[in-house]
Design a protein around this motif. Structure first.
Motif, PDB file in Angstrom:
ATOM      1  N   THR A 138     105.075  88.535   3.140  1.00  0.00           N
ATOM      2  CA  THR A 138     105.049  88.129   4.550  1.00  0.00           C
ATOM      3  C   THR A 138     103.919  87.142   4.804  1.00  0.00           C
ATOM      4  N   VAL A 139     102.724  87.446   4.285  1.00  0.00           N
ATOM      5  CA  VAL A 139     101.598  86.525   4.448  1.00  0.00           C
ATOM      6  C   VAL A 139     101.899  85.196   3.762  1.00  0.00           C
ATOM      7  N   LEU A 140     102.559  85.251   2.619  1.00  0.00           N
ATOM      8  CA  LEU A 140     102.902  84.024   1.891  1.00  0.00           C
ATOM      9  C   LEU A 140     103.862  83.156   2.704  1.00  0.00           C
ATOM     10  N   VAL A 141     104.854  83.775   3.336  1.00  0.00           N
ATOM     11  CA  VAL A 141     105.798  83.015   4.164  1.00  0.00           C
ATOM     12  C   VAL A 141     105.075  82.393   5.355  1.00  0.00           C
ATOM     13  N   LEU A 142     104.228  83.169   6.018  1.00  0.00           N
ATOM     14  CA  LEU A 142     103.511  82.649   7.181  1.00  0.00           C
ATOM     15  C   LEU A 142     102.569  81.508   6.809  1.00  0.00           C
ATOM     16  N   ALA A 143     102.080  81.500   5.574  1.00  0.00           N
ATOM     17  CA  ALA A 143     101.188  80.434   5.140  1.00  0.00           C
ATOM     18  C   ALA A 143     101.934  79.197   4.676  1.00  0.00           C
ATOM     19  N   THR A 144     103.233  79.331   4.406  1.00  0.00           N
ATOM     20  CA  THR A 144     104.000  78.211   3.851  1.00  0.00           C
ATOM     21  C   THR A 144     104.870  77.515   4.888  1.00  0.00           C
ATOM     22  N   VAL A 145     105.469  78.298   5.772  1.00  0.00           N
ATOM     23  CA  VAL A 145     106.470  77.739   6.687  1.00  0.00           C
ATOM     24  C   VAL A 145     105.906  76.664   7.628  1.00  0.00           C
ATOM     25  N   PRO A 146     104.708  76.841   8.230  1.00  0.00           N
ATOM     26  CA  PRO A 146     104.247  75.818   9.192  1.00  0.00           C
ATOM     27  C   PRO A 146     104.199  74.408   8.636  1.00  0.00           C
ATOM     28  N   ILE A 147     103.735  74.242   7.413  1.00  0.00           N
ATOM     29  CA  ILE A 147     103.656  72.883   6.857  1.00  0.00           C
ATOM     30  C   ILE A 147     105.037  72.368   6.502  1.00  0.00           C
ATOM     31  N   LEU A 148     105.987  73.263   6.209  1.00  0.00           N
ATOM     32  CA  LEU A 148     107.351  72.826   5.923  1.00  0.00           C
ATOM     33  C   LEU A 148     108.048  72.317   7.178  1.00  0.00           C
ATOM     34  N   ILE A 149     107.651  72.827   8.329  1.00  0.00           N
ATOM     35  CA  ILE A 149     108.279  72.414   9.582  1.00  0.00           C
ATOM     36  C   ILE A 149     107.947  70.954   9.902  1.00  0.00           C
ATOM     37  N   ALA A 159     102.525  57.251   8.175  1.00  0.00           N
ATOM     38  CA  ALA A 159     103.146  58.571   8.251  1.00  0.00           C
ATOM     39  C   ALA A 159     103.076  59.286   6.912  1.00  0.00           C
ATOM     40  N   VAL A 160     103.295  58.546   5.837  1.00  0.00           N
ATOM     41  CA  VAL A 160     103.220  59.152   4.501  1.00  0.00           C
ATOM     42  C   VAL A 160     101.804  59.619   4.201  1.00  0.00           C
ATOM     43  N   ILE A 161     100.815  58.788   4.484  1.00  0.00           N
ATOM     44  CA  ILE A 161      99.426  59.147   4.209  1.00  0.00           C
ATOM     45  C   ILE A 161      98.996  60.321   5.094  1.00  0.00           C
ATOM     46  N   ALA A 162      99.437  60.326   6.349  1.00  0.00           N
ATOM     47  CA  ALA A 162      99.115  61.459   7.225  1.00  0.00           C
ATOM     48  C   ALA A 162      99.710  62.757   6.682  1.00  0.00           C
ATOM     49  N   LEU A 163     100.914  62.667   6.125  1.00  0.00           N
ATOM     50  CA  LEU A 163     101.527  63.851   5.513  1.00  0.00           C
ATOM     51  C   LEU A 163     100.713  64.312   4.305  1.00  0.00           C
ATOM     52  N   PHE A 164     100.269  63.371   3.495  1.00  0.00           N
ATOM     53  CA  PHE A 164      99.438  63.729   2.332  1.00  0.00           C
ATOM     54  C   PHE A 164      98.157  64.428   2.779  1.00  0.00           C
ATOM     55  N   TYR A 177     107.594  68.389   7.822  1.00  0.00           N
ATOM     56  CA  TYR A 177     108.220  67.364   6.982  1.00  0.00           C
ATOM     57  C   TYR A 177     109.461  66.735   7.600  1.00  0.00           C
ATOM     58  N   PRO A 178     110.395  67.495   8.203  1.00  0.00           N
ATOM     59  CA  PRO A 178     111.590  66.836   8.769  1.00  0.00           C
ATOM     60  C   PRO A 178     111.269  65.760   9.797  1.00  0.00           C
ATOM     61  N   PHE A 179     110.159  65.912  10.531  1.00  0.00           N
ATOM     62  CA  PHE A 179     109.803  64.913  11.535  1.00  0.00           C
ATOM     63  C   PHE A 179     109.270  63.630  10.898  1.00  0.00           C
ATOM     64  N   LEU A 180     108.761  63.727   9.662  1.00  0.00           N
ATOM     65  CA  LEU A 180     108.210  62.550   8.986  1.00  0.00           C
ATOM     66  C   LEU A 180     109.109  62.049   7.876  1.00  0.00           C
ATOM     67  N   GLN A 181     110.271  62.674   7.694  1.00  0.00           N
ATOM     68  CA  GLN A 181     111.117  62.331   6.556  1.00  0.00           C
ATOM     69  C   GLN A 181     111.590  60.885   6.624  1.00  0.00           C
ATOM     70  N   ARG A 182     112.033  60.435   7.807  1.00  0.00           N
ATOM     71  CA  ARG A 182     112.554  59.074   7.906  1.00  0.00           C
ATOM     72  C   ARG A 182     111.442  58.054   7.649  1.00  0.00           C
ATOM     73  N   PHE A 183     110.226  58.346   8.111  1.00  0.00           N
ATOM     74  CA  PHE A 183     109.110  57.452   7.816  1.00  0.00           C
ATOM     75  C   PHE A 183     108.760  57.493   6.339  1.00  0.00           C
ATOM     76  N   PHE A 184     108.856  58.682   5.735  1.00  0.00           N
ATOM     77  CA  PHE A 184     108.546  58.819   4.320  1.00  0.00           C
ATOM     78  C   PHE A 184     109.505  57.984   3.482  1.00  0.00           C
ATOM     79  N   THR A 185     110.800  58.091   3.764  1.00  0.00           N
ATOM     80  CA  THR A 185     111.805  57.318   3.019  1.00  0.00           C
ATOM     81  C   THR A 185     111.599  55.826   3.240  1.00  0.00           C
TER      82      THR A 185
END
Length: 300
Positions: free
Chosen positions: A269-280, A206-211, A282-290
């Motif tokens: 606006t373009v900056l937010v649209l380019a950043t938010v999807p990848i931030l979404i 999960a960590v490597i997939a996130l990377f 992380y919460p699904f992989l956080q427990r695996f990351f820890t």
């Protein structure tokens, strides 16, 4: 009369004082504010009304809340198409990279069964120190006929040497007795990899997939070199062209619209649209990351 010996504990094992704890809280709070404020400012500007907001103001909350900028950008062709391209490249690239990294890492752990695996490992480590360069990479991609092809964004960097070494070291920590027991039961190497090794390696995978996913999502240089057709651009290259270089997007609604929006609002606006999807993601992989970090610390 026996003397009582007093054992002294190291300084880092002592309970911190109130002053030390207060300083830690202050430093952590300041660090959080420094990291979050720019992102909050970008989001606030993107939702601000250009008739109320003055460019250059530092915002913590939108002035004259409006979604006009998002309607304008998402109503065009360039940014939505670029988002779909980035999502597709990220998903396909992560899948290909994970398959190639996992299979190669497992093969490199079987030094007794794979001839030349040590030499291949040395080549992998060598590639971490030296790279071919831009021109040789471009010539290879052009020679393979991958110009203006999305595979040019995936195949040249499908395997990260660092991620490969991390996965291999994790596989090496799995007891060899488990693998031998599976072989005695008649399991082949692919069956062992899928039924024994991978279930025990969910955290590190999960960590490597996130990377890999973050790397594919943020990459723009390869697209700038290999994609000459603007309609194939990923969102990061669109972000670079419009936000950093302030160039108009070909055929976009931003050129033709009559809505009076400031360039800064559109850029944010373009900056937010380019950043938010990848931030979404992380919460699904956080427990695996820890778990992956803690497992590596215990086994290392």
């Amino acid at each position: 009369m026996a003397t009582r010996t007093q054992t002294t504990r190291p300084a880092w094992q002592e309970k911190p004082s109130v002053i030390t704890q207060a300083l830690k809280v202050i430093v952590l709070a300041f660090s959080v504010i420094v990291m979050l404020y720019p992102f909050v400012h970008v989001i606030s500007v993107s939702f601000s009304n250009p008739e109320v907001y003055t460019p250059g103001d530092l915002l913590l909350w939108p002035k004259g809340f409006t979604t006009a900028a998002y309607e304008l950008v998402l109503g065009g062709e360039v940014v939505p198409r670029a988002l779909l391209v980035s999502i597709g490249v990220t998903l396909l690239g992560t899948l290909i990279s994970m398959v190639m990294t996992v299979t190669m890492a497992y093969a490199l752990t079987q030094t007794r069964r794979v001839p030349g695996s040590r030499f291949v490992l040395l080549l992998v480590l060598f590639s971490m120190l030296f790279s071919a360069g831009i021109i040789p990479n471009y010539l290879v991609v052009r020679g393979l006929g991958l110009l203006d092809n999305y595979l040019a964004l995936i195949l040249p960097g499908a395997i990260s040497a660092f991620n490969l070494v991390v996965v291999r070291n994790f596989f090496m920590s799995i007891p060899e007795e488990l693998l031998d027991a599976a072989r005695i039961d008649g399991a082949g190497e692919l069956r062992i990899l899928g039924s024994v090794v991978l279930p025990l390696s969910k955290a590190v995978l999960a960590v490597i997939a996130l990377f890999y996913g973050v790397g594919y999502w943020n990459a723009f240089f390869g697209a700038m070199l290999y994609l000459n057709n603007p309609s194939m651009w990923p969102v990061q290259l669109v972000l670079r062209q419009y936000v950093l270089q302030a160039e108009p997007l070909p055929g976009s609604v931003i050129e033709n619209t009559q809505v009076q929006l400031t360039p800064e609002t559109i850029q944010m606006t373009v900056l937010v649209l380019a950043t938010v999807p990848i931030l979404i993601v992380y919460p699904f992989l956080q427990r695996f990351f820890t778990k992956g970090v803690l497992t590596g610390a215990i086994k290392g």
